[in-house]
Design a protein around this motif. Structure first.
Motif, short mmCIF file in Angstrom:
data_model
loop_
_atom_site.label_atom_id
_atom_site.label_comp_id
_atom_site.label_asym_id
_atom_site.label_seq_id
_atom_site.Cartn_x
_atom_site.Cartn_y
_atom_site.Cartn_z
N LEU A 167 0.85 -1.18 0.00
CA LEU A 167 0.00 0.00 0.00
C LEU A 167 0.89 1.23 0.00
O LEU A 167 2.01 1.19 0.51
CB LEU A 167 -0.90 0.01 1.24
CG LEU A 167 -1.90 -1.14 1.36
CD1 LEU A 167 -2.57 -1.12 2.74
CD2 LEU A 167 -2.95 -1.07 0.26
N GLY A 168 0.41 2.31 -0.58
CA GLY A 168 1.20 3.54 -0.59
C GLY A 168 2.18 3.57 -1.75
O GLY A 168 1.80 3.41 -2.91
N VAL A 169 3.45 3.76 -1.42
CA VAL A 169 4.49 3.93 -2.44
C VAL A 169 5.65 2.98 -2.17
O VAL A 169 6.06 2.81 -1.02
CB VAL A 169 5.00 5.39 -2.46
CG1 VAL A 169 6.13 5.55 -3.47
CG2 VAL A 169 3.86 6.35 -2.77
N VAL A 170 6.16 2.36 -3.23
CA VAL A 170 7.34 1.49 -3.13
C VAL A 170 8.31 1.85 -4.25
O VAL A 170 7.92 1.96 -5.41
CB VAL A 170 6.96 0.00 -3.25
CG1 VAL A 170 8.22 -0.88 -3.25
CG2 VAL A 170 6.03 -0.42 -2.12
N ILE A 171 9.58 2.05 -3.88
CA ILE A 171 10.63 2.33 -4.86
C ILE A 171 11.76 1.33 -4.67
O ILE A 171 12.23 1.13 -3.55
CB ILE A 171 11.18 3.76 -4.73
CG1 ILE A 171 10.08 4.78 -4.97
CG2 ILE A 171 12.33 4.00 -5.70
CD1 ILE A 171 9.82 5.66 -3.79
N ALA A 222 12.78 2.61 -1.16
CA ALA A 222 11.91 3.13 -0.10
C ALA A 222 10.57 2.42 -0.07
O ALA A 222 10.10 1.88 -1.07
CB ALA A 222 11.70 4.63 -0.28
N VAL A 223 9.96 2.44 1.12
CA VAL A 223 8.58 1.98 1.31
C VAL A 223 7.81 3.12 1.95
O VAL A 223 8.33 4.23 2.09
CB VAL A 223 8.53 0.72 2.22
CG1 VAL A 223 9.22 -0.46 1.55
CG2 VAL A 223 9.17 1.00 3.59
N SER A 224 6.58 2.86 2.35
CA SER A 224 5.81 3.93 2.99
C SER A 224 5.03 3.40 4.18
O SER A 224 4.70 2.22 4.25
CB SER A 224 4.87 4.59 1.98
OG SER A 224 4.04 3.63 1.36
N PHE A 225 4.77 4.30 5.13
CA PHE A 225 3.98 3.96 6.31
C PHE A 225 3.17 5.19 6.71
O PHE A 225 3.49 6.31 6.33
CB PHE A 225 4.89 3.50 7.46
CG PHE A 225 4.17 2.67 8.49
CD1 PHE A 225 3.65 1.44 8.16
CD2 PHE A 225 4.02 3.12 9.79
CE1 PHE A 225 2.98 0.66 9.09
CE2 PHE A 225 3.35 2.36 10.74
CZ PHE A 225 2.83 1.12 10.39
#
Length: 344
Positions: A167-171, A222-225
């Motif tokens: 969920l969100g953004v993954v790079i 990167a991931v997101s939280f």
């Protein structure tokens, strides 16, 4: 003979039934005692802890009034922290020894382990992209990149332990693999091309904004939280920014397993995982605990990555910290992504 077998069977069923009733009654009385006014701190810890779980939130409402739950949540939360990290405060020491240390950190209500990685360039993101219904366990994410170890991190769909979609953004390696920034309080957490830990608020951004941000800030992995507090969830991200610890009310959160990341002034990365939810007899770590640990180990910037049953650490072919349930004692929940450490 048949009558005797039947009688014995009925006796066993009766004993099992009575045992179950006694256990339920004992648990009920224990929770009733915890949520009484004998210990305000115990009541607040119980309420904030169960509200952070996926399936046990209802327990708070069974023993505490709606009004009191709202008061407890308000008395134990993170204060808004709108400070952005100053990249100039981190000066990566190229002369650092290229080594990894695994340290054990005891706490009053938890046990934690930290991987201290002197060379931040060794920390990458491993994913299962393209996404599918089922994710894979952490050791598989580690081996997928021929890495030496890793931790979980980032929001994902965990219903039924599917774990295949973030969920969100993954790079990963400067490529945006997932771009849905609309979640409340979403933050990007990861490393840029200069190997600096970046913790960036994505509030108000759309997909195009994220693409521009990733390019301009040279984000590589990167991931997101989420940073969002309500009756139904207590997610938080920023712990320490520019050496300043985040202000909190009470403990800042309930006590649960946690996964966090931090960076010291010389660039060293701190990868932290705690236990909880009954594992080793521990309820877990609070936001206050995470801040204290990261501060003690010299973090200039630090962020919470995830928590609960997802929290896990794998290093040198062994699970050092695992999910709380017995059937995951030597494995992990299925995940779509995780931070891993390259071999040398």
């Amino acid at each position: 003979m048949k009558n005797k077998i039947m009688k014995n069977t009925l006796r066993v069923i009766y004993v099992v039934f009575i045992t179950i009733i006694v256990i339920i009654a004992t648990l009920f009385m224990a929770l009733k005692l915890i949520t009484s006014n004998i210990s305000v701190s115990a009541k607040e810890l119980f309420v904030t802890t169960v509200l952070e779980t996926g399936r046990m939130k209802f327990l708070a409402g069974l023993f505490v009034s709606e009004k009191e739950i709202d008061e407890i949540v308000n008395n134990n939360k993170m204060i808004d922290f709108n400070v952005e990290a100053d990249k100039d405060l981190i000066e990566i020491n190229e002369n650092n020894k290229d080594e990894i240390k695994l340290v054990k950190i005891p706490g009053k209500s938890f046990e934690a382990k930290m991987l201290i990685v002197n060379d931040p360039s060794r920390v990458k993101l491993s994913t299962i992209y393209p996404w599918k219904k089922l994710g894979i366990e952490l050791h598989e994410l580690v081996k997928k990149e021929d890495a030496i170890g890793g931790i979980n991190g980032g929001l994902y769909v965990s219903d039924g332990n599917t774990g295949g979609k973030p969920l969100g953004v993954v790079i990963k390696n400067k490529e945006i693999q997932h771009n849905e920034p609309g979640l409340t309080g979403l933050h990007l957490i990861g490393l840029d091309e200069d190997n600096l830990l970046r913790i960036i608020d994505l509030t108000g951004m759309n997909k195009n904004d994220v693409e521009k941000l990733v390019k301009e800030e040279k984000i590589r992995d990167a991931v997101s939280f989420q940073d969002h507090t309500s009756r139904d969830s207590n997610h938080f991200v920023k712990l320490i920014i520019n050496g300043k610890t985040r202000d909190i009310k009470g403990s800042g959160s309930g006590a649960n397993p946690r996964t966090a990341i931090g960076q010291k002034k010389d660039g060293t990365l701190l990868l932290l995982v705690t236990d909880g939810r009954g594992k080793n007899g521990h309820p877990g770590a609070t936001a206050k605990d995470l801040i204290k640990i990261m501060k003690e180990y010299g973090a200039i910037n630090a962020a919470n990555l995830d928590g609960g049953s997802s929290s896990v650490m794998y290093y040198e072919d062994k699970y050092e910290m695992t999910s709380v349930t017995l059937y995951y004692s030597n494995s992990s929940w299925r995940l779509p992504a995780g931070f891993v450490i390259e071999k040398r």
